[in-house]
Design a protein around this motif. Structure first.
Motif, mmCIF file in Angstrom:
data_model
loop_
_atom_site.group_PDB
_atom_site.id
_atom_site.type_symbol
_atom_site.label_atom_id
_atom_site.label_comp_id
_atom_site.label_asym_id
_atom_site.label_seq_id
_atom_site.Cartn_x
_atom_site.Cartn_y
_atom_site.Cartn_z
ATOM 1 N N MET A 1 0.828 -1.197 0.000
ATOM 2 C CA MET A 1 0.000 0.000 0.000
ATOM 3 C C MET A 1 0.867 1.254 0.000
ATOM 4 N N LYS A 2 0.454 2.212 -0.818
ATOM 5 C CA LYS A 2 1.152 3.493 -0.832
ATOM 6 C C LYS A 2 0.471 4.425 0.168
ATOM 7 N N ASN A 3 1.192 5.441 0.581
ATOM 8 C CA ASN A 3 0.588 6.439 1.455
ATOM 9 C C ASN A 3 -0.389 7.305 0.669
ATOM 10 N N PHE A 4 -1.418 7.804 1.355
ATOM 11 C CA PHE A 4 -2.429 8.616 0.682
ATOM 12 C C PHE A 4 -2.454 10.019 1.278
ATOM 13 N N LYS A 5 -3.007 10.936 0.492
ATOM 14 C CA LYS A 5 -3.028 12.346 0.884
ATOM 15 C C LYS A 5 -4.378 12.749 1.461
ATOM 16 N N ILE A 6 -4.342 13.621 2.448
ATOM 17 C CA ILE A 6 -5.538 14.307 2.943
ATOM 18 C C ILE A 6 -5.192 15.796 2.912
ATOM 19 N N GLY A 7 -5.773 16.494 1.962
ATOM 20 C CA GLY A 7 -5.403 17.899 1.761
ATOM 21 C C GLY A 7 -3.957 17.979 1.293
ATOM 22 N N ASP A 8 -3.155 18.807 1.977
ATOM 23 C CA ASP A 8 -1.747 18.921 1.597
ATOM 24 C C ASP A 8 -0.845 18.081 2.503
ATOM 25 N N LYS A 9 -1.472 17.188 3.294
ATOM 26 C CA LYS A 9 -0.702 16.294 4.165
ATOM 27 C C LYS A 9 -0.730 14.867 3.620
ATOM 28 N N ALA A 105 -9.925 20.509 12.302
ATOM 29 C CA ALA A 105 -9.951 19.131 11.793
ATOM 30 C C ALA A 105 -9.381 19.048 10.386
ATOM 31 N N ASP A 106 -8.469 18.109 10.170
ATOM 32 C CA ASP A 106 -7.991 17.845 8.815
ATOM 33 C C ASP A 106 -9.053 17.101 8.018
ATOM 34 N N ILE A 107 -9.819 16.247 8.685
ATOM 35 C CA ILE A 107 -10.844 15.458 8.005
ATOM 36 C C ILE A 107 -11.975 15.134 8.962
ATOM 37 N N ILE A 108 -13.190 15.010 8.425
ATOM 38 C CA ILE A 108 -14.343 14.502 9.170
ATOM 39 C C ILE A 108 -14.813 13.243 8.471
ATOM 40 N N ILE A 109 -14.864 12.159 9.231
ATOM 41 C CA ILE A 109 -15.366 10.872 8.728
ATOM 42 C C ILE A 109 -16.739 10.669 9.345
ATOM 43 N N SER A 110 -17.720 10.330 8.511
ATOM 44 C CA SER A 110 -19.102 10.349 8.990
ATOM 45 C C SER A 110 -19.881 9.119 8.538
ATOM 46 N N GLY A 111 -20.463 8.420 9.526
ATOM 47 C CA GLY A 111 -21.287 7.247 9.250
ATOM 48 C C GLY A 111 -22.490 7.214 10.163
ATOM 49 N N LYS A 123 -18.456 23.742 3.936
ATOM 50 C CA LYS A 123 -18.228 24.708 2.860
ATOM 51 C C LYS A 123 -17.390 25.896 3.352
ATOM 52 N N GLY A 124 -16.371 26.263 2.569
ATOM 53 C CA GLY A 124 -15.533 27.399 2.917
ATOM 54 C C GLY A 124 -14.389 27.066 3.847
ATOM 55 N N SER A 125 -14.312 25.800 4.302
ATOM 56 C CA SER A 125 -13.226 25.381 5.195
ATOM 57 C C SER A 125 -12.230 24.510 4.428
ATOM 58 N N LEU A 126 -11.107 24.201 5.057
ATOM 59 C CA LEU A 126 -10.110 23.308 4.461
ATOM 60 C C LEU A 126 -10.316 21.856 4.884
ATOM 61 N N THR A 127 -11.305 21.614 5.744
ATOM 62 C CA THR A 127 -11.557 20.264 6.264
ATOM 63 C C THR A 127 -12.054 19.336 5.175
ATOM 64 N N LYS A 128 -11.421 18.165 5.058
ATOM 65 C CA LYS A 128 -11.805 17.162 4.062
ATOM 66 C C LYS A 128 -12.913 16.277 4.636
ATOM 67 N N ILE A 129 -13.630 15.592 3.737
ATOM 68 C CA ILE A 129 -14.792 14.800 4.187
ATOM 69 C C ILE A 129 -14.788 13.389 3.593
ATOM 70 N N ALA A 130 -15.283 12.444 4.385
ATOM 71 C CA ALA A 130 -15.338 11.050 3.963
ATOM 72 C C ALA A 130 -16.579 10.378 4.528
ATOM 73 N N PRO A 131 -17.397 9.744 3.673
ATOM 74 C CA PRO A 131 -18.512 8.953 4.186
ATOM 75 C C PRO A 131 -18.047 7.542 4.547
ATOM 76 N N ILE A 132 -18.726 6.945 5.514
ATOM 77 C CA ILE A 132 -18.541 5.521 5.795
ATOM 78 C C ILE A 132 -19.673 4.780 5.100
ATOM 79 N N VAL A 133 -19.334 3.795 4.278
ATOM 80 C CA VAL A 133 -20.343 3.015 3.563
ATOM 81 C C VAL A 133 -20.098 1.531 3.828
ATOM 82 N N SER A 134 -21.164 0.747 3.683
ATOM 83 C CA SER A 134 -21.035 -0.689 3.887
ATOM 84 C C SER A 134 -21.361 -1.501 2.632
ATOM 85 N N THR A 135 -22.051 -0.871 1.679
ATOM 86 C CA THR A 135 -22.428 -1.559 0.450
ATOM 87 C C THR A 135 -22.168 -0.661 -0.758
#
Length: 350
Positions: A1-9, A105-111, A123-135
């Motif tokens: 696995m390679k490393n992944f980016k969140i924003g500029d990190k 927050a660098d990221i918000i993960i939401s499920g 909106k208007g922030s630098l915070t990244k977003i990620a949904p939690i999904v199961s299907t």
């Protein structure tokens, strides 16, 4: 696995530490994971339970603690990737998102439901977003909705499988239906379709992170072979020195046998996975457990009808009153044999 980016990190290990409420993954654990090169996640679920005014004013107590725990995490890892897990099912979902953004927050993960409003809230922030999904179906629904309504896509997607801990995104019948092989096919579909949607429309391949039942290097290799860009691990970090829970909570996980781990009833109608103990045996036998006055945590909760209060159960657990607590865990929690450090866990996984 390679490393992944969140924003500029960018991560130094392709790992997200899963959010665990109430009070299991707070500033110390999240900061330690971020310092070790992963993504540290603070859970906002009743995060203010230790605040003096929590019983009187849980909304203010939680918002204050959201800021406070990020400060603790940043003292450990100034430049690491730190975010929040915020459940859609929370009554104060929107205010938690706003407080998390304000805290940096660098990221918000939401499920725990589909985060349909999340793009508007950040909106208007630098915070990244990620949904939690199961299907694959739920992934398609949320990505299409965000695209159509907000003209944007996810910054990453977390796939949470049937071996995860806590509340699960499946009906009980689905949990019985899925095998490791059949869910592997579901992961491949979600991965392929999510990347296809975002590449075609937005010219970017978002990282797809797999969670649920990942305990050792062999598990990591399996999801790597399915095309995952990273892993999310939660239960494995409970039995670490840096975990924010009481030592008795950690010891309950170390003592648990495979036969102690069960699919249990949640007062909000979703199946969950937890360690069976005196408290959960009473619940499963149909006993109505008396509870404290409502702290207003979940949208879909009727205090007069619930078999027990999930806030009471989780607070008892994190404080070490394990016989009267709800001990959420992943399917492989029984494998823990000793307390480790966060760095030792990461070394084991990679």
């Amino acid at each position: 696995m390679k490393n992944f980016k969140i924003g500029d990190k960018i991560t130094r290990v392709p790992l997200i530490q899963g959010g665990m409420g109430v009070g299991i993954s707070l500033g110390r654990l999240a900061g330690s994971v971020a310092k070790a090169g992963g993504v540290g996640i603070i859970s906002t679920a009743q995060i203010g339970y230790r605040e003096e005014d929590f019983d009187r004013n849980p909304v203010a107590a939680n918002e204050r603690a959201i800021a406070g725990e990020m400060k603790k995490a940043r003292m450990i890892s100034e430049d690491g990737i730190i975010g929040y897990n915020i459940m859609v099912a929370l009554k104060e979902y929107a205010s938690h998102v706003k407080a998390a953004i304000k805290a940096g927050a660098d990221i918000i993960i939401s499920g725990a439901g589909l985060p349909t409003e999340l793009p508007e809230l950040v909106k208007g922030s630098l915070t990244k977003i990620a949904p939690i999904v199961s299907t694959d179906k739920s992934a398609k629904v949320i990505l299409k909705y965000w695209d159509r309504k907000y003209k944007r896509t996810a910054d990453l997607v977390v796939i949470e499988g049937p071996q995860a801990g806590g509340h699960l995104g499946f009906h009980k019948e689905e949990l019985e239906k899925y095998t490791e092989e059949s869910y592997s096919e579901e992961i491949k579909k979600i991965n392929h379709n999510s990347k296809k949607v975002t590449t075609e429309k937005y010219g970017t391949e978002i990282p797809v992170i797999v969670a649920g039942g990942i305990y050792n290097r062999e598990d990591v290799q399996k999801v790597d072979n399915l095309g995952a860009d990273g892993i999310q691990v939660a239960t494995r970090f409970i039995t670490t020195e840096e975990c924010d829970a009481d030592i008795r909570y950690k010891e309950a996980h170390l003592k648990a046998k495979e036969s102690d781990i069960a699919i249990v009833k949640s007062p909000v109608g979703m199946p969950g996975r937890a360690i069976m103990n005196k408290f959960m045996t009473r619940v499963m036998n149909g006993e109505q457990i008396p509870h404290s006055s409502c702290h207003g945590c979940l949208v879909k909760c009727s205090p007069k009808e619930i078999p027990y209060c999930i806030t009471d159960g989780l607070i008892n657990a994190v404080k070490g009153n394990v016989d009267e607590g709800l001990l959420f865990c992943g399917a492989k929690a029984w494998k823990a044999e000793r307390l480790q450090t966060v760095q030792e866990v990461i070394n084991d996984l990679f």
